[in-house]
Design a protein around this motif. Structure first.
Motif, PDB file in Angstrom:
ATOM      1  N   ALA B 141       0.842  -1.199   0.000  1.00 44.78           N
ATOM      2  CA  ALA B 141       0.000   0.000   0.000  1.00 44.78           C
ATOM      3  C   ALA B 141       0.877   1.248   0.000  1.00 44.78           C
ATOM      4  O   ALA B 141       0.615   2.208  -0.738  1.00 44.78           O
ATOM      5  N   SER B 142       1.949   1.209   0.819  1.00 40.46           N
ATOM      6  CA  SER B 142       2.804   2.394   0.892  1.00 40.46           C
ATOM      7  C   SER B 142       3.543   2.617  -0.426  1.00 40.46           C
ATOM      8  O   SER B 142       3.746   3.747  -0.854  1.00 40.46           O
ATOM      9  N   LEU B 143       3.910   1.514  -1.090  1.00 39.80           N
ATOM     10  CA  LEU B 143       4.591   1.641  -2.382  1.00 39.80           C
ATOM     11  C   LEU B 143       3.650   2.248  -3.409  1.00 39.80           C
ATOM     12  O   LEU B 143       4.029   3.127  -4.192  1.00 39.80           O
ATOM     13  N   ILE B 144       2.418   1.801  -3.407  1.00 37.37           N
ATOM     14  CA  ILE B 144       1.444   2.322  -4.367  1.00 37.37           C
ATOM     15  C   ILE B 144       1.257   3.823  -4.158  1.00 37.37           C
ATOM     16  O   ILE B 144       1.316   4.611  -5.101  1.00 37.37           O
ATOM     17  N   VAL B 145       1.088   4.216  -2.908  1.00 33.83           N
ATOM     18  CA  VAL B 145       0.871   5.641  -2.634  1.00 33.83           C
ATOM     19  C   VAL B 145       2.108   6.451  -3.001  1.00 33.83           C
ATOM     20  O   VAL B 145       2.006   7.553  -3.537  1.00 33.83           O
ATOM     21  N   PHE B 146       3.283   5.884  -2.745  1.00 27.48           N
ATOM     22  CA  PHE B 146       4.506   6.602  -3.119  1.00 27.48           C
ATOM     23  C   PHE B 146       4.574   6.793  -4.630  1.00 27.48           C
ATOM     24  O   PHE B 146       4.913   7.873  -5.117  1.00 27.48           O
ATOM     25  N   LEU B 147       4.272   5.756  -5.373  1.00 25.81           N
ATOM     26  CA  LEU B 147       4.356   5.849  -6.826  1.00 25.81           C
ATOM     27  C   LEU B 147       3.301   6.803  -7.382  1.00 25.81           C
ATOM     28  O   LEU B 147       3.518   7.504  -8.357  1.00 25.81           O
ATOM     29  N   GLU B 148       2.165   6.828  -6.716  1.00 24.46           N
ATOM     30  CA  GLU B 148       1.083   7.683  -7.210  1.00 24.46           C
ATOM     31  C   GLU B 148       1.322   9.149  -6.894  1.00 24.46           C
ATOM     32  O   GLU B 148       1.182  10.022  -7.735  1.00 24.46           O
ATOM     33  N   LYS B 149       1.677   9.396  -5.612  1.00 24.51           N
ATOM     34  CA  LYS B 149       1.715  10.797  -5.176  1.00 24.51           C
ATOM     35  C   LYS B 149       3.080  11.225  -4.662  1.00 24.51           C
ATOM     36  O   LYS B 149       3.320  12.403  -4.420  1.00 24.51           O
ATOM     37  N   GLY B 150       3.964  10.271  -4.430  1.00 22.92           N
ATOM     38  CA  GLY B 150       5.291  10.631  -3.925  1.00 22.92           C
ATOM     39  C   GLY B 150       5.299  11.006  -2.459  1.00 22.92           C
ATOM     40  O   GLY B 150       6.255  11.603  -1.973  1.00 22.92           O
ATOM     41  N   VAL B 151       4.248  10.655  -1.745  1.00 26.45           N
ATOM     42  CA  VAL B 151       4.221  10.996  -0.316  1.00 26.45           C
ATOM     43  C   VAL B 151       4.180   9.730   0.529  1.00 26.45           C
ATOM     44  O   VAL B 151       3.898   8.636   0.031  1.00 26.45           O
ATOM     45  N   LEU B 152       4.449   9.930   1.820  1.00 24.51           N
ATOM     46  CA  LEU B 152       4.398   8.800   2.747  1.00 24.51           C
ATOM     47  C   LEU B 152       2.944   8.531   3.124  1.00 24.51           C
ATOM     48  O   LEU B 152       2.212   9.442   3.496  1.00 24.51           O
ATOM     49  N   ILE B 153       2.598   7.289   3.029  1.00 28.09           N
ATOM     50  CA  ILE B 153       1.227   6.904   3.358  1.00 28.09           C
ATOM     51  C   ILE B 153       1.004   7.074   4.858  1.00 28.09           C
ATOM     52  O   ILE B 153       1.906   6.826   5.657  1.00 28.09           O
ATOM     53  N   ASP B 154      -0.154   7.550   5.241  1.00 29.42           N
ATOM     54  CA  ASP B 154      -0.395   7.630   6.685  1.00 29.42           C
ATOM     55  C   ASP B 154      -1.121   6.373   7.161  1.00 29.42           C
ATOM     56  O   ASP B 154      -1.526   5.525   6.373  1.00 29.42           O
ATOM     57  N   ARG B 155      -1.242   6.287   8.460  1.00 28.95           N
ATOM     58  CA  ARG B 155      -1.698   5.029   9.049  1.00 28.95           C
ATOM     59  C   ARG B 155      -3.154   4.740   8.696  1.00 28.95           C
ATOM     60  O   ARG B 155      -3.516   3.600   8.402  1.00 28.95           O
ATOM     61  N   ILE B 156      -3.966   5.774   8.735  1.00 28.01           N
ATOM     62  CA  ILE B 156      -5.394   5.556   8.468  1.00 28.01           C
ATOM     63  C   ILE B 156      -5.607   5.110   7.025  1.00 28.01           C
ATOM     64  O   ILE B 156      -6.363   4.178   6.752  1.00 28.01           O
ATOM     65  N   THR B 157      -4.885   5.776   6.100  1.00 33.21           N
ATOM     66  CA  THR B 157      -5.016   5.385   4.696  1.00 33.21           C
ATOM     67  C   THR B 157      -4.622   3.920   4.522  1.00 33.21           C
ATOM     68  O   THR B 157      -5.293   3.166   3.807  1.00 33.21           O
ATOM     69  N   THR B 158      -3.539   3.540   5.161  1.00 31.33           N
ATOM     70  CA  THR B 158      -3.093   2.146   5.069  1.00 31.33           C
ATOM     71  C   THR B 158      -4.205   1.211   5.545  1.00 31.33           C
ATOM     72  O   THR B 158      -4.532   0.232   4.879  1.00 31.33           O
ATOM     73  N   ALA B 159      -4.763   1.557   6.699  1.00 32.69           N
ATOM     74  CA  ALA B 159      -5.820   0.714   7.251  1.00 32.69           C
ATOM     75  C   ALA B 159      -7.010   0.651   6.301  1.00 32.69           C
ATOM     76  O   ALA B 159      -7.637  -0.398   6.129  1.00 32.69           O
TER      77      ALA B 159
END
Lengths: 277, 272
Positions: B141-159
């Motif tokens: 999930a964190s890799l996907i968010v990084f590739l999409e937006k270049g930001v660190l995924i937060d905990r709630i989004t991960t959940a």
């Protein structure tokens, strides 16, 4: 020498690696969402670790006190009936105080937390306590309570009548019982030492029953149980050998000499049945 | 042996000897008592315990089945996302991301099922079964968010992506989430190297900044000597790897603009 070399090697690269990280660290915005998030994580982790450590401390106190109670109970067999009753009363009050103070403190710590997360912190103390409690009950009544009754000791209510309880898993109970047989073995040998033969048979039979219970269990993959059952079987072997010796040589040897007959060598080595003096 | 009788005779005279006649009924009584006692112990203690073990085993079996359902899409997402190491084409990566997002739908279904079987307040009792899978999914999930937006995924989004957000009986454990982030750093180190190979020289800089911030974040944590700590110790090597890539790029002037200026200085410092 070669070890030193290996240690020095990465140092060569170190001069330029890390500069960037340092720069990044300096230029980092303290208020960036990432840092903010990690600050709260840090708080959460600390809270968890601190709670764990506090429980470990309580656990240690429980273990020590339980061991002392067991030691106290071992002294019941040599004394007069009146003194025995006094000792049992003392043990009882100390056991109750453990429940009402130390275990209550753990239960309070774990209120509104998942007890399984912290279970490892207090399982050893709980088992030791069960060992002491079973030993006390056995010394008094020659039997011990089942899980349901003992679990009743770990139910608490606070000032506002709200109830809470301590996690007392059946597993801890049974593991405590397995430990308890070790104490029985000791008691059995002690009894032999003072010539209290009938007690030896009684204890040995009780452990036999416990062993039968364990034999009937199908415990899939619980290592701790297997380990304790192995110890239990060794204790039982010793006791069975004691009983065997009493039976076969009892009429030949004075009571207080029996223990010498069963010297450690004889007890540990099952094959060596003959004894020479 | 010959001296035995004499030794014993001394004690015989004290008359403290035990007389246990094998023919007395002691043996029989004892045997009878044992059986009754054993039966009582078994019904009182061991049978309830066996029931308890059986119930636990059944539940564990159920959880294992659910985890298999979760691990299937997990594997597929891992494979899908490997494309970033061999492809710079934005379109293709975009497609891979979309496909991964779709696969997460199955993951969410799996966690929904898990939420139903895990008893309330016993998350950590069965936690072993899903801990590793959850960590891997956090990473994805964190890799996907990084590739999409270049930001660190937060905990709630991960959940939310995993489908464990605001569930009654399961939640996202903080340490699993952090483990996922540490896995992300290792993956990004590899990604930085492969980006250069594929001719994308700007990516390593982005990664370097991102991981540096992550590293700074992890330094705020007081870690115990546990698995998270061990995994964290790897992070510095990932940081190092990424910085070496950035360094290689900067001394060759492959990073446009101001970084050309600073790079030679760094080299001089090294020599001194």
């Amino acid at each position: 020498m070669s070890r030193n070399k290996a240690r020095n090697k990465p140092r060569k690269n170190k001069t330029y690696v890390g500069e960037q990280a340092k720069e990044a660290l300096c230029s980092l915005d303290e208020d960036s969402p990432v840092i903010q998030a990690f600050r709260s994580f840090s708080f959460e982790l600390d809270d968890k670790h601190d709670r764990y450590e506090r429980i470990v401390k309580l656990n240690r106190d429980i273990t020590i006190e339980s061991k002392r109670i067991i030691f106290l109970l071992h002294s019941t067999q040599v004394d007069f009936e009146a003194k025995k009753i006094a000792i049992l009363e003392e043990a009882d009050s100390r056991l109750k105080s453990l429940c009402q103070n130390n275990f209550k403190a753990i239960a309070l710590e774990l209120r509104s937390h998942d007890p399984y997360l912290y279970h490892r912190a207090f399982t050893s103390g709980l088992q030791e306590f069960i060992e002491a409690l079973c030993f006390y009950q056995f010394t008094k009544n020659e039997c011990f309570d089942n899980w349901k009754i003992i679990n009743g000791n770990f139910q608490y209510t606070d000032d506002t009548e709200a109830s809470y309880s301590l996690l007392f898993s059946q597993c801890d109970f049974v593991l405590g019982i397995a430990d308890f047989t070790g104490e029985l073995m000791r008691k059995c040998i002690n009894n032999l030492g003072i010539g209290n033969i009938s007690e030896c048979f009684k204890i040995c039979n009780f452990v036999k029953s416990i062993n039968t219970g364990f034999l009937g269990l199908i415990h899939a993959g619980n290592k701790e149980i297997s380990r304790k059952v192995y110890t239990l079987r060794q204790s039982l072997n010793k006791m069975e050998l004691v009983c065997y010796n009493i039976q076969i040589r009892g009429s030949e040897i004075p009571k207080h000499m029996l223990l010498n007959v069963l010297d450690s060598h004889d007890i540990e080595n099952n094959e060596d049945e003959g004894f020479c003096m | 042996m010959s001296c035995l009788p004499t030794v014993w005779s001394v004690f015989y005279s004290t008359s403290r000897m035990v007389v246990i006649n094998p023919n007395t009924s002691i043996g029989k009584i004892v045997v009878k008592g044992t059986m009754a006692e054993a039966n009582k112990l078994i019904t009182e203690i061991f049978s309830p315990f066996q029931d308890y073990i059986n119930a636990e085993q059944d539940l564990r079996e159920e959880i294992r089945t659910i985890m298999k359902e979760i691990e299937k899409p997990l594997r597929e997402i891992v494979i899908t996302l490997q494309i970033i190491h061999s492809e710079v084409d934005c379109e293709k990566i975009h497609v891979a991301l979309l496909r991964s997002r779709e696969r997460f739908e199955e993951v969410r279904k799996g966690y929904e099922a898990l939420n139903k079987v895990v008893p309330a307040g016993q998350y950590y009792r069965y936690n072993d079964h899903w801990r590793y899978g959850t960590q891997r999914l956090c990473f994805l999930a964190s890799l996907i968010v990084f590739l999409e937006k270049g930001v660190l995924i937060d905990r709630i989004t991960t959940a939310q992506i995993l489908g464990v957000h605001e569930k009654e009986n399961i939640h996202l454990d903080l340490e699993d989430y952090l483990m996922g982030l540490l896995n992300l750093a290792s993956e990004l180190a590899r990604f930085a190297i492969n980006s250069v190979t594929l001719g994308d020289y700007s990516r390593p800089l982005q990664i370097s900044k991102f991981v540096a911030e992550l590293n700074a974040g992890f330094r705020l944590l007081n870690l115990k000597n546990d698995s998270l700590r061990k995994r964290f110790d790897v992070l510095k090597y990932d940081v190092k790897k990424i910085e070496e890539v950035v360094y290689d790029l900067s001394i060759r002037g492959l990073i446009g603009g101001s970084s050309n200026q600073t790079a030679p200085n760094t080299v001089e410092e090294d020599m001194g």
